[in-house]
Write an enzyme that holds these catalytic residues in place. Structure first.
Site, PDB file in Angstrom:
ATOM      1  N   GLU A   3      24.511  24.868   9.680  1.00  0.00           N
ATOM      2  CA  GLU A   3      25.919  24.490   9.677  1.00  0.00           C
ATOM      3  C   GLU A   3      26.247  24.029  11.094  1.00  0.00           C
ATOM      4  OE1 GLU A   3      28.588  27.597   8.391  1.00  0.00           O
ATOM      5  OE2 GLU A   3      30.323  26.282   8.668  1.00  0.00           O
ATOM      6  N   ARG A  24      15.154  38.050   8.982  1.00  0.00           N
ATOM      7  CA  ARG A  24      15.869  37.444  10.090  1.00  0.00           C
ATOM      8  C   ARG A  24      15.227  37.888  11.394  1.00  0.00           C
ATOM      9  NH1 ARG A  24      21.043  35.395   9.853  1.00  0.00           N
ATOM     10  NH2 ARG A  24      21.936  35.489  11.941  1.00  0.00           N
ATOM     11  N   LYS A  35      26.120  33.714  16.517  1.00  0.00           N
ATOM     12  CA  LYS A  35      27.023  32.647  16.947  1.00  0.00           C
ATOM     13  C   LYS A  35      28.327  33.213  17.496  1.00  0.00           C
ATOM     14  CE  LYS A  35      25.426  29.299  13.531  1.00  0.00           C
ATOM     15  NZ  LYS A  35      25.701  28.648  12.242  1.00  0.00           N
TER      16      LYS A  35
HETATM   17  P1  ATP Z   1      26.523  31.452  10.226  1.00  0.00           P
HETATM   18  O1  ATP Z   1      26.193  31.651   8.777  1.00  0.00           O
HETATM   19  O2  ATP Z   1      27.248  32.559  10.862  1.00  0.00           O
HETATM   20  O3  ATP Z   1      27.129  30.120  10.507  1.00  0.00           O
HETATM   21  P2  ATP Z   1      23.655  31.257  10.681  1.00  0.00           P
HETATM   22  O4  ATP Z   1      22.960  31.799  11.877  1.00  0.00           O
HETATM   23  O5  ATP Z   1      23.279  31.721   9.336  1.00  0.00           O
HETATM   24  O6  ATP Z   1      25.158  31.491  11.012  1.00  0.00           O
HETATM   25  P3  ATP Z   1      23.119  28.560   9.789  1.00  0.00           P
HETATM   26  O7  ATP Z   1      23.464  27.301  10.479  1.00  0.00           O
HETATM   27  O8  ATP Z   1      23.703  28.789   8.456  1.00  0.00           O
HETATM   28  O9  ATP Z   1      23.535  29.696  10.778  1.00  0.00           O
HETATM   29  O10 ATP Z   1      21.551  28.770   9.747  1.00  0.00           O
HETATM   30  C1  ATP Z   1      20.643  27.792   9.322  1.00  0.00           C
HETATM   31  C2  ATP Z   1      19.381  28.455   8.808  1.00  0.00           C
HETATM   32  O11 ATP Z   1      18.823  29.284   9.833  1.00  0.00           O
HETATM   33  C3  ATP Z   1      19.619  29.347   7.608  1.00  0.00           C
HETATM   34  O12 ATP Z   1      18.647  29.024   6.646  1.00  0.00           O
HETATM   35  C4  ATP Z   1      19.416  30.732   8.109  1.00  0.00           C
HETATM   36  O13 ATP Z   1      18.810  31.512   7.118  1.00  0.00           O
HETATM   37  C5  ATP Z   1      18.499  30.558   9.298  1.00  0.00           C
HETATM   38  N1  ATP Z   1      18.709  31.580  10.334  1.00  0.00           N
HETATM   39  C6  ATP Z   1      19.849  31.839  10.999  1.00  0.00           C
HETATM   40  N2  ATP Z   1      19.687  32.873  11.855  1.00  0.00           N
HETATM   41  C7  ATP Z   1      18.406  33.291  11.752  1.00  0.00           C
HETATM   42  C8  ATP Z   1      17.612  34.324  12.373  1.00  0.00           C
HETATM   43  N3  ATP Z   1      18.125  35.149  13.286  1.00  0.00           N
HETATM   44  N4  ATP Z   1      16.321  34.449  12.000  1.00  0.00           N
HETATM   45  C9  ATP Z   1      15.800  33.619  11.077  1.00  0.00           C
HETATM   46  N5  ATP Z   1      16.479  32.640  10.459  1.00  0.00           N
HETATM   47  C10 ATP Z   1      17.771  32.460  10.772  1.00  0.00           C
END
Ligand code: ATP
Ligand code: MG
Length: 574
Positions: free
Chosen positions: A47, A272, A282
């Protein structure tokens, strides 16, 4: 399918790691065997509401690495469904970061917002099937009627509107007839489901806001749960890989695709990434930046990819880190020392050596000719013969580290002290003859002699010294700002706090220390991003704040894991 081990020129693994049986690859192999899919197509779906961090690098590594392994395809897709949080700036930074990591989406860069029209039509399909309805409850009423994990929710009074009324209201929602929050489109599933996400989840909300890509075209926006599977379906994704927190969303992902009867990718979740001594959130990055605790999203103290890159991390080291931590199903905390080891290993191989002094102490070689400067031949990288040699100027006046001299040396201190002889790296043996102090008693200069017979660093008579010091010649030394970075937090788990305190109380006040030192002249005007090993001090990278002749270096990492040493000392003291 066999995975191939490929190594790039630095010796670090490229994108096809030799990572045989992780559970995702196993599941994909099974899908291929069973004929559920006959190809592999993954995506990375950020996102655009923040900078990417090292956790996202893990996701990219998995998504792209698996596509490569199976000879498949990989898309970069922005999940830009929320106009309130998203900005074009983040789109740019994310593209830069994913490219820097080395993932190649070829011509498949997509934006979920480009699918809004198709999503709208599919919402109408669900309405016609009696599977979605327009609800007039406010956000507060909606959450008040959702129930709790142990008690069922209450059905909306609008749940049984006719198809005609729903289609009409939905069209008027889109046309902008209603204010923000006045109505939602909800899926009609089950208000008693033990999975709260299935209790008639919202598919669309009214948001009169300008979208970074769509402008004012839309005033209804799809939720993540409604949109994500549709995006995957439109792009022909086979395996929708995401982090563990999406596991409870999977029934909803499947439900929407099943109801529509459209192409149905498979979602698989992985653990994660969490790292010690830092945060990967974030929301917290925003707090740290807005609170002035760090200087922006590319502050080298942050584990954002922009911050790590500025600090001197290489994509190869980050990929190696992802390879080492592997893919697991359950979340765990990875020691940041693993990441630091990866960059040390990479830079040891490829960073040329140079000399810099952090805390200068001047020494004068009283028997060295005044005004003379000689050029010493110095090996650039003992790990890499191809790196060749360079000339380093040597003179009568030199800087050494203050730490490398003690007037009264404690036991086991083998470096310089009155009357003692040590080696200057790549140069000569010197002996400290006299200590010069200022009025306050501080040591300001050492007067030493050098042995001309020891040029290059060895004594022909075979005598030994116990220490080798780095140094910079005063007449040609270039003043340099050295930014010494350390862990952002003092505790492995920043959330380990006493009642009433927050993770911010665990910030390491010394996460950045600025030193005004000197570097040898040959490296003073290197372009930003150039990396060196400063002998005995660590790996450093030229910062973008540098100007030609006015170098600014970021310390990427120390030569050894100093924290492990500190912890060992603490243990032995206990
Ligand atoms: P938010 O949902 O708060 O905006 P997010 O960290 O999930 O934050 P996204 O932009 O939705 O951000 O993440 C993109 C991809 O990265 C998703 O598929 C998510 O599963 C993966 N991702 C995010 N944070 C992690 C992490 N700490 N470890 C592994 N994968 C992650
Ligand atoms: Mg997310």
């Amino acid at each position: 399918m066999e995975s191939a081990q490929e190594r790039d020129t630095t010796g670090m693994p490229a994108w096809r790691p030799d990572m045989p049986n992780d559970f995702i690859r196993e599941a994909i192999k099974e899908d291929l065997r069973a004929g559920r899919f006959n190809r592999v197509h993954t995506r990375f779906p950020p996102e655009p509401n923040a900078y990417l961090h090292i956790g996202h690098a893990k996701a990219v590594w998995i998504d792209y690495g698996i596509a490569l392994d199976f000879g498949g395809k990989f898309n970069l897709r922005f999940d830009d469904t929320n106009p309130l949080r998203e900005e074009a700036e983040f789109v740019e930074s994310i593209i830069e970061d994913v490219r820097w990591l080395g993932a190649d989406w070829e011509d498949r860069l997509f934006f979920a917002s480009d699918y809004f029209e198709q999503m709208y039509e599919w919402a109408q399909v669900l309405i016609r099937k009696g599977k979605a309805y327009v609800c007039d409850l406010s956000a507060e009423e909606l959450s008040a009627t959702r129930g709790t994990p142990t008690t069922p929710g209450i059905e909306s009074p609008y749940r049984n509107r006719s198809v005609e009324e729903n289609l009409d209201l939905f069209a008027r929602m889109r046309a902008g007839e209603f204010p923000d929050g006045a109505r939602t489109l909800r899926a009609k599933i089950d208000m008693a489901s033990p999975n709260m996400l299935l209790r008639d989840p919202v598919m669309y909300r009214i948001i009169h806001a300008r979208h970074h890509r769509q402008g004012d075209k839309w005033c209804i926006y799809p939720t993540y749960d409604w949109a994500h599977g549709l995006e995957d379906s439109i792009e022909g994704i086979t395996h929708s890989l995401c982090s563990q927190e999406y596991e409870i969303h999977r029934p909803l992902y499947d439900w929407f695709l099943d109801q529509l009867g459209i192409y149905h990718p498979r979602q698989i979740e992985f653990a994660r990434l969490n790292l010690t001594y830092t945060v990967l959130s974030k929301r917290r990055f925003i707090e740290l930046v807005n609170g002035g605790y760090v200087d922006g999203y590319d502050d080298p103290r942050l584990p954002t990819l922009a911050g790590l890159r500025r600090r001197g991390y290489t994509p190869e080291a980050i990929r190696e880190f992802c390879r080492r931590i592997g893919i697991a199903k359950t979340d765990s905390m990875v020691d940041i020392a693993v990441l630091e080891d990866c960059i040390r290993e990479d830079l040891n191989r490829r960073a040329p050596r140079a000399m810099a002094v952090q805390n200068p102490l001047k020494i004068v070689l009283v028997n060295y000719p005044e005004g003379h400067i000689e050029e010493l031949d110095v090996i650039n990288n003992p790990e890499d013969p191809a790196a060749g040699t360079r000339k380093v100027p040597f003179a009568r006046e030199l800087y050494i580290e203050q730490d490398d001299f003690r007037e009264e040396p404690p036991p086991k201190f083998y470096r310089l002290a009155p009357g003692r002889e040590v080696r200057l790296r790549n140069a000569y043996f010197i002996r400290c003859e006299e200590v010069v102090k200022d009025a306050a008693g501080n040591v300001v200069e050492l007067r030493c002699t050098y042995d001309p017979e020891t040029r290059g660093g060895d004594a022909p008579d075979g005598r030994k010294v116990k220490a080798t010091l780095h140094w910079v010649a005063v007449p040609t030394a270039v003043p340099a700002e050295l930014r010494l970075y350390d862990h952002l937090f003092l505790k492995p788990d920043p959330d380990d706090v006493e009642p009433g305190k927050t993770y911010l109380d665990n910030l390491n006040p010394n996460a950045l220390q600025v030193k005004h030192g000197f570097v040898e002249p040959g490296i003073a005007s290197a372009p930003p991003g150039t990396r060196y090993q400063f002998e005995r001090l660590g790996y450093f990278c030229m910062d973008r704040d540098a100007r030609p002749g006015a170098p600014v270096f970021n310390r990427t990492v120390t030569l050894r894991d100093t924290w492990a040493r500190i912890e060992k000392t603490l243990q032995s003291e206990r």
